[in-house]
Design an enzyme around this catalytic site. Structure first.
Site, PDB file in Angstrom:
ATOM      1  N   LYS A 177       0.823  -1.297   0.020  1.00  0.00           N
ATOM      2  CA  LYS A 177      -0.068   0.004  -0.066  1.00  0.00           C
ATOM      3  C   LYS A 177       0.873   1.281  -0.016  1.00  0.00           C
ATOM      4  O   LYS A 177       1.390   1.672   1.025  1.00  0.00           O
ATOM      5  CB  LYS A 177      -1.029   0.165   1.289  1.00  0.00           C
ATOM      6  CG  LYS A 177      -2.191   0.850   0.826  1.00  0.00           C
ATOM      7  CD  LYS A 177      -2.719   1.858   2.075  1.00  0.00           C
ATOM      8  CE  LYS A 177      -1.577   2.867   2.633  1.00  0.00           C
ATOM      9  NZ  LYS A 177      -1.420   4.210   1.728  1.00  0.00           N
ATOM     10  N   CYS A 285      13.315   9.956   8.304  1.00  0.00           N
ATOM     11  CA  CYS A 285      13.078   9.540   9.902  1.00  0.00           C
ATOM     12  C   CYS A 285      14.247   9.775  10.794  1.00  0.00           C
ATOM     13  O   CYS A 285      14.177  10.158  11.897  1.00  0.00           O
ATOM     14  CB  CYS A 285      12.621   8.113   9.934  1.00  0.00           C
ATOM     15  SG  CYS A 285      13.586   6.918   9.213  1.00  0.00           S
ATOM     16  N   GLU A 386       8.341  15.581  16.556  1.00  0.00           N
ATOM     17  CA  GLU A 386       9.248  15.261  15.328  1.00  0.00           C
ATOM     18  C   GLU A 386       8.677  16.210  14.350  1.00  0.00           C
ATOM     19  O   GLU A 386       7.606  16.155  13.588  1.00  0.00           O
ATOM     20  CB  GLU A 386       8.634  13.826  14.854  1.00  0.00           C
ATOM     21  CG  GLU A 386       9.427  13.434  13.635  1.00  0.00           C
ATOM     22  CD  GLU A 386       8.786  12.118  13.048  1.00  0.00           C
ATOM     23  OE1 GLU A 386       7.842  11.688  13.084  1.00  0.00           O
ATOM     24  OE2 GLU A 386       9.839  11.402  12.436  1.00  0.00           O
TER      25      GLU A 386
HETATM   26  P1  NAD Z   1       1.760   8.095   8.158  1.00  0.00           P
HETATM   27  O1  NAD Z   1       1.814   7.257   9.014  1.00  0.00           O
HETATM   28  O2  NAD Z   1       0.855   9.276   8.033  1.00  0.00           O
HETATM   29  O3  NAD Z   1       1.489   7.195   6.821  1.00  0.00           O
HETATM   30  C1  NAD Z   1       2.176   6.095   6.575  1.00  0.00           C
HETATM   31  C2  NAD Z   1       1.469   5.083   5.650  1.00  0.00           C
HETATM   32  O4  NAD Z   1       0.338   4.643   6.581  1.00  0.00           O
HETATM   33  C3  NAD Z   1       0.683   5.671   4.474  1.00  0.00           C
HETATM   34  O5  NAD Z   1       0.767   4.786   3.520  1.00  0.00           O
HETATM   35  C4  NAD Z   1      -0.716   5.836   4.944  1.00  0.00           C
HETATM   36  O6  NAD Z   1      -1.536   6.249   3.979  1.00  0.00           O
HETATM   37  C5  NAD Z   1      -0.766   4.820   5.575  1.00  0.00           C
HETATM   38  N1  NAD Z   1      -2.050   4.736   6.762  1.00  0.00           N
HETATM   39  C6  NAD Z   1      -2.667   5.929   7.058  1.00  0.00           C
HETATM   40  N2  NAD Z   1      -3.470   5.506   8.257  1.00  0.00           N
HETATM   41  C7  NAD Z   1      -3.449   4.279   8.308  1.00  0.00           C
HETATM   42  C8  NAD Z   1      -4.076   3.264   9.146  1.00  0.00           C
HETATM   43  N3  NAD Z   1      -5.300   3.634  10.180  1.00  0.00           N
HETATM   44  N4  NAD Z   1      -3.922   1.791   9.203  1.00  0.00           N
HETATM   45  C9  NAD Z   1      -2.654   1.576   8.168  1.00  0.00           C
HETATM   46  N5  NAD Z   1      -2.244   2.444   7.348  1.00  0.00           N
HETATM   47  C10 NAD Z   1      -2.539   3.655   7.511  1.00  0.00           C
HETATM   48  O7  NAD Z   1       3.268   8.734   7.728  1.00  0.00           O
HETATM   49  P2  NAD Z   1       3.776   9.711   6.722  1.00  0.00           P
HETATM   50  O8  NAD Z   1       3.463  11.142   7.140  1.00  0.00           O
HETATM   51  O9  NAD Z   1       3.448   9.046   5.446  1.00  0.00           O
HETATM   52  O10 NAD Z   1       5.193   9.583   7.031  1.00  0.00           O
HETATM   53  C11 NAD Z   1       5.933  10.040   7.794  1.00  0.00           C
HETATM   54  C12 NAD Z   1       6.418   9.427   9.057  1.00  0.00           C
HETATM   55  O11 NAD Z   1       6.883   8.418   8.675  1.00  0.00           O
HETATM   56  C13 NAD Z   1       7.280  10.233   9.875  1.00  0.00           C
HETATM   57  O12 NAD Z   1       6.914   9.946  11.248  1.00  0.00           O
HETATM   58  C14 NAD Z   1       8.770   9.393   9.836  1.00  0.00           C
HETATM   59  O13 NAD Z   1       9.418   9.326  10.730  1.00  0.00           O
HETATM   60  C15 NAD Z   1       8.140   7.901   9.566  1.00  0.00           C
HETATM   61  N6  NAD Z   1       9.189   7.221   8.893  1.00  0.00           N
HETATM   62  C16 NAD Z   1       9.759   6.179   9.527  1.00  0.00           C
HETATM   63  C17 NAD Z   1      11.084   5.314   9.192  1.00  0.00           C
HETATM   64  C18 NAD Z   1      11.441   4.639   9.680  1.00  0.00           C
HETATM   65  O14 NAD Z   1      12.321   3.610   9.251  1.00  0.00           O
HETATM   66  N7  NAD Z   1      11.793   4.664  11.100  1.00  0.00           N
HETATM   67  C19 NAD Z   1      11.327   5.656   7.797  1.00  0.00           C
HETATM   68  C20 NAD Z   1      10.503   6.884   7.054  1.00  0.00           C
HETATM   69  C21 NAD Z   1       9.466   7.455   7.578  1.00  0.00           C
END
Ligand code: NAD
Length: 495
Positions: A177, A285, A386
């Site tokens: 997804k 991240c 963050e």
């Molecule tokens: P997000 O949590 O908003 O979304 C991540 C994904 O989850 C998207 O595909 C979104 O559509 C999906 N999603 C949304 N609601 C959901 C639900 N209820 N159930 C399942 N999936 C759902 O994050 P974002 O804004 O896309 O990305 C930024 C965040 O990701 C930051 O917090 C960043 O630190 C983190 N991140 C972490 C890593 C790591 O390796 N630790 C790497 C990259 C980004």
């Protein structure tokens, strides 16, 4: 070579077929009036179909010898390696990142597939775990089953493949997804990958929370690799409880950088800390999110650092003069602006510097000049959250004990860095930090090796990725005990 970007459309693709769906536009964050393509709005019904296809494909794919699966993945990698240039341009147009960053992101598909196929021997045969007069115990890795891979918008291709490559090599079938904010390049790449594999092994359902939550809750999905924010990760964990899914959660971070008294404040250190904070406009991240500087260096550091940040050029990521691109999406853009407004109102000094590449077109894009925040309390919102944007607080400290306490005073625990000329001292402090990775005198893309464990303490996640750690995460260990003698354990037999 064929171009993969002629029509940029990320569809729901199940067993190689594009399914009917609604679509929504994907905008260029550098020119928000420009539509780059369109993305399917995946639904729970799409997820149902994708999981059914992945379940149907699981038996044949998982029982194939691992070297055969590796050969399929290598063939896909060879084709994907030829599409890096055209897809990097598409990724910059939909995501905003500068082009070299897109080349690394898109290039990750082939690179990560090839890396994992190099580990195929590690999955090939069960190990003889113990052999003695009682018999033989074998231990082997078995695939977990249908695997959901949910990715964010910041590095969509690279992060998807960090889950996909080990999952597929280990014999799992997958439903991916992508994020609704950066689905186009990844969607194309997944189409190419799926076309190299038996139908149903890789399926794609783009969309937002509806598709993501349906995937996480689905009873036939046995494993979820989720990369995203800590808040969504908590929802994923709750939803996955229904059938006790195996979870890998790679979540948010608030990485500290600690500049010790034993550091030399020179051009190298200052420039590395600019990269550590502002790469991908702070949307990584493990970008540095707060800097603690020993009081003996503080004034000197702030002066040199603000001057170095001032050399950043903000603009369209396709223009080679740009050093950082726009923020990816409007909610994130508004969130950072609100955070900066509250930080100023609370009395902190916000040094907003850098150059606008195109002052006339500035308001068309989600552009933010970089900001360095000083005169700020350790407990301030900008220090504790963050921020995920081009802004960083810089704070002084007095003692090592204080630096460690400040660095650990967070619900996050992804990474940290220590900056010092005294390697032994830095190593000793590194071991006291509550986070998954500590870097010495560096903190940026490339610092986390593909083979080293990567993941978070506390609210930054559960589990470890990269290398063998990812293969462990997408397999179950199975012990097979072939005893010839269990006479020491009599039990209630007939005599
Ligand atoms: P997000 O949590 O908003 O979304 C991540 C994904 O989850 C998207 O595909 C979104 O559509 C999906 N999603 C949304 N609601 C959901 C639900 N209820 N159930 C399942 N999936 C759902 O994050 P974002 O804004 O896309 O990305 C930024 C965040 O990701 C930051 O917090 C960043 O630190 C983190 N991140 C972490 C890593 C790591 O390796 N630790 C790497 C990259 C980004």
């Amino acid at each position: 070579m064929s171009q993969l970007v002629s029509t940029a459309r990320a569809s729901v693709v199940v067993a190689g077929e594009a399914l009917a769906s609604e679509f929504q536009p994907v905008y260029n964050p550098a020119r928000t009036d420009e539509v780059v393509g369109e993305v399917a709005v995946g639904t729970a019904e799409h997820v149902e179909q994708a999981v059914a296809a992945a379940s149907a494909a699981f038996r044949a794919w998982s029982s194939m010898p691992v070297q055969e699966r590796a050969a399929f993945l290598l063939a896909a990698a060879d084709e994907l390696a030829g599409h890096v240039e055209d897809l990097a341009t598409l990724l910059t147009r939909e995501q905003g990142k500068v082009r070299w960053e897109s080349v690394i992101d898109v290039g990750g598909a082939a690179k990560i597939l090839r890396y994992y196929t190099g580990l195929a021997d590690r999955l090939a045969a069960d190990e003889v775990f113990r052999q003695d007069e009682r018999g033989t115990i074998y231990v082997g890795r078995r695939p977990v089953g249908v695997t959901g891979i949910i990715v964010p918008w910041n590095s969509p291709v690279y992060l998807a493949f960090l889950g996909l490559a080990p999952a597929l090599l280990a014999g799992n079938t997958v439903v991916v997804k992508p994020s609704e904010y950066a689905p186009l390049a990844l969607g194309r790449i997944l189409e190419v990958l799926a076309a190299h594999l038996p139908p149903g092994v890789v399926n794609t359902v783009p969309g937002g929370a509806e598709a993501g939550s349906a995937l996480v809750a689905h009873p036939r999905v046995r494993k979820v690799f989720f990369t995203g924010s800590t808040a969504t990760g908590q929802q994923v964990m709750r939803a996955a409880a229904g059938n006790l899914k195996n979870l890998s959660l790679e979540l948010g971070g608030n990485d500290p950088a600690i500049v010790l008294a034993s550091a030399r404040i020179d051009e190298r250190l200052v420039d590395e800390l600019v990269r550590a904070v502002f790469t991908l406009s702070g949307q990584i991240c493990f970008d540095v999110k707060r800097i603690y500087v020993h009081e003996s260096h503080y004034a000197d550091f702030v002066e040199q650092y603000v001057a170095a940040v001032d050399r950043i050029v903000v603009g369209d990521g396709l223009d080679p003069r740009t050093t950082i691109g726009p923020v990816n999406n409007r909610p994130q853009f508004e969130r950072i602006q609100g955070l900066l407004d509250r930080t100023r109102t609370a009395g902190a000094t916000v040094h907003t510097v850098g150059t606008k590449l195109d002052p006339v077109g500035w308001d068309r894009g989600l552009f933010l000049l970089p900001s360095v925040v000083t005169d700020v309390e350790p407990g301030a919102e900008i220090v504790g959250c963050e921020q995920f944007g081009p802004v960083v607080p810089v704070l002084p400290y007095q003692t090592d004990e204080q630096a460690i306490a400040l660095a650990n005073d967070t619900e996050f625990g992804l990474s940290a860095s220590i900056w010092s000329e005294d390697r032994e001292h830095a190593l000793a402090l590194a071991r006291r930090l509550e986070c998954g990775s500590v870097f010495l005198n560096v903190h940026r893309l490339g610092a986390s090796d593909m083979s080293m464990p990567f993941g978070g303490f506390k609210g930054s996640g559960i589990g470890r990725g990269h290398g063998m750690y990812s293969l462990d995460a997408c397999t179950e260990l199975q012990a097979v005990a072939d005893y010839v003698d269990v006479s020491g354990f009599p039990g209630p037999g007939p005599r």
